[in-house]
Every structure is written in structure tokens, then in C-alpha cells.
Design a protein around this motif. Sequence first.
Motif, PDB file in Angstrom:
ATOM      1  N   ILE A  15       0.850  -1.166   0.009  1.00 23.46           N
ATOM      2  CA  ILE A  15      -0.089  -0.071  -0.048  1.00 23.46           C
ATOM      3  C   ILE A  15       0.998   1.103  -0.022  1.00 23.46           C
ATOM      4  O   ILE A  15       0.771   2.244  -0.661  1.00 23.46           O
ATOM      5  N   LEU A  16       1.869   1.379   0.919  1.00 23.99           N
ATOM      6  CA  LEU A  16       2.643   2.468   0.923  1.00 23.99           C
ATOM      7  C   LEU A  16       3.647   2.512  -0.514  1.00 23.99           C
ATOM      8  O   LEU A  16       3.748   3.991  -0.895  1.00 23.99           O
ATOM      9  N   PHE A  17       3.873   1.644  -1.017  1.00 21.18           N
ATOM     10  CA  PHE A  17       4.812   1.654  -2.169  1.00 21.18           C
ATOM     11  C   PHE A  17       3.764   2.327  -3.447  1.00 21.18           C
ATOM     12  O   PHE A  17       3.968   2.986  -4.118  1.00 21.18           O
ATOM     13  N   MET A  50      -6.951  11.801  -0.936  1.00 18.24           N
ATOM     14  CA  MET A  50      -7.942  10.993  -0.124  1.00 18.24           C
ATOM     15  C   MET A  50      -8.170   9.594  -0.110  1.00 18.24           C
ATOM     16  O   MET A  50      -8.036   8.777   0.806  1.00 18.24           O
ATOM     17  N   ALA A  51      -7.588   9.043  -1.441  1.00 16.02           N
ATOM     18  CA  ALA A  51      -7.363   7.656  -1.622  1.00 16.02           C
ATOM     19  C   ALA A  51      -6.278   6.907  -0.765  1.00 16.02           C
ATOM     20  O   ALA A  51      -6.369   5.639  -0.220  1.00 16.02           O
ATOM     21  N   PHE A  52      -5.453   7.529  -0.607  1.00 22.13           N
ATOM     22  CA  PHE A  52      -4.247   7.232   0.479  1.00 22.13           C
ATOM     23  C   PHE A  52      -4.890   6.807   1.810  1.00 22.13           C
ATOM     24  O   PHE A  52      -4.701   5.591   2.290  1.00 22.13           O
ATOM     25  N   PHE A  53      -5.668   7.626   2.452  1.00 25.82           N
ATOM     26  CA  PHE A  53      -6.292   7.555   3.731  1.00 25.82           C
ATOM     27  C   PHE A  53      -7.269   6.612   3.558  1.00 25.82           C
ATOM     28  O   PHE A  53      -7.605   5.710   4.669  1.00 25.82           O
ATOM     29  N   ALA A  54      -8.091   6.577   2.649  1.00 24.88           N
ATOM     30  CA  ALA A  54      -9.277   5.489   2.665  1.00 24.88           C
ATOM     31  C   ALA A  54      -8.861   4.296   2.340  1.00 24.88           C
ATOM     32  O   ALA A  54      -9.382   3.321   2.906  1.00 24.88           O
ATOM     33  N   ALA A  60      -8.385  -0.903   8.214  1.00 27.41           N
ATOM     34  CA  ALA A  60      -8.674  -0.895   9.473  1.00 27.41           C
ATOM     35  C   ALA A  60      -9.875  -1.557   9.758  1.00 27.41           C
ATOM     36  O   ALA A  60     -10.353  -2.388  10.567  1.00 27.41           O
ATOM     37  N   ARG A  61     -10.904  -1.027   8.900  1.00 24.04           N
ATOM     38  CA  ARG A  61     -12.500  -1.827   9.056  1.00 24.04           C
ATOM     39  C   ARG A  61     -12.519  -3.313   8.848  1.00 24.04           C
ATOM     40  O   ARG A  61     -13.106  -4.006   9.527  1.00 24.04           O
ATOM     41  N   TYR A  62     -11.841  -3.530   7.961  1.00 27.44           N
ATOM     42  CA  TYR A  62     -11.592  -4.905   7.353  1.00 27.44           C
ATOM     43  C   TYR A  62     -10.936  -5.632   8.822  1.00 27.44           C
ATOM     44  O   TYR A  62     -11.399  -6.763   9.063  1.00 27.44           O
ATOM     45  N   GLN A  63      -9.852  -5.391   9.176  1.00 17.92           N
ATOM     46  CA  GLN A  63      -9.302  -6.125  10.510  1.00 17.92           C
ATOM     47  C   GLN A  63     -10.118  -6.009  11.619  1.00 17.92           C
ATOM     48  O   GLN A  63     -10.271  -7.118  12.291  1.00 17.92           O
ATOM     49  N   ARG A  64     -10.931  -5.198  11.912  1.00 17.66           N
ATOM     50  CA  ARG A  64     -11.766  -5.147  12.986  1.00 17.66           C
ATOM     51  C   ARG A  64     -12.795  -5.874  12.718  1.00 17.66           C
ATOM     52  O   ARG A  64     -13.411  -6.614  13.772  1.00 17.66           O
ATOM     53  N   SER A  65     -13.547  -6.204  11.437  1.00 19.87           N
ATOM     54  CA  SER A  65     -14.549  -7.139  11.404  1.00 19.87           C
ATOM     55  C   SER A  65     -14.078  -8.533  11.626  1.00 19.87           C
ATOM     56  O   SER A  65     -14.802  -9.415  11.832  1.00 19.87           O
ATOM     57  N   ARG A  66     -12.921  -8.817  11.243  1.00 19.73           N
ATOM     58  CA  ARG A  66     -12.127 -10.142  11.331  1.00 19.73           C
ATOM     59  C   ARG A  66     -12.009 -10.669  12.705  1.00 19.73           C
ATOM     60  O   ARG A  66     -12.053 -11.566  13.119  1.00 19.73           O
ATOM     61  N   GLU A  67     -11.860  -9.404  13.400  1.00 22.86           N
ATOM     62  CA  GLU A  67     -11.518  -9.862  15.057  1.00 22.86           C
ATOM     63  C   GLU A  67     -12.858 -10.361  15.727  1.00 22.86           C
ATOM     64  O   GLU A  67     -12.966 -11.070  16.816  1.00 22.86           O
ATOM     65  N   LYS A  68     -13.993  -9.975  15.365  1.00 21.91           N
ATOM     66  CA  LYS A  68     -15.210 -10.212  15.994  1.00 21.91           C
ATOM     67  C   LYS A  68     -15.676 -11.564  15.691  1.00 21.91           C
ATOM     68  O   LYS A  68     -15.278 -12.524  14.797  1.00 21.91           O
TER      69      LYS A  68
END
Length: 68
Positions: A15-17, A50-54, A60-68
Amino acid sequence: MNQESRSQAIAAAIILFGAGLVLYFLPTIVLWIGNFSPVLAIIVGVCLIMAFFAVFWLRARYQRSREK
């Protein structure tokens, strides 16, 4: 380093690249579009930034949904 943290590190590096490439070419892209329409150049520039932050927000949303 376990498999999950290694996967996260690889994803972040990709993502950073990708973001680095976009930010590197951003002035050229905006100036080229600005020849046609300055307003459109501003919109494209804002959308690319804005795409960078999106991407990180969605990850982060995907990771949080996987934790539940």
C-alpha cells in the motif's frame, strides 16, 4: 514474527509503495489535467490524496470485522 504479522507488514508495504508512486506522479498528473480544466485538476488531486487515507481506513475496518 508470526504469519499474520508478516502478512500485515507485506500488505502495508504494498500500500505504501503504491501510494508513493501516486504521490510521486501526482504533480505531473494534476498539471496535465490542469491544461484542460483547473477545477478538474483540483478534484483529481484531492481524490488521489484522499484515496491514500481511504485505503488504510478500509483496511482497518476489515481487520476489526475479522476480530469479531
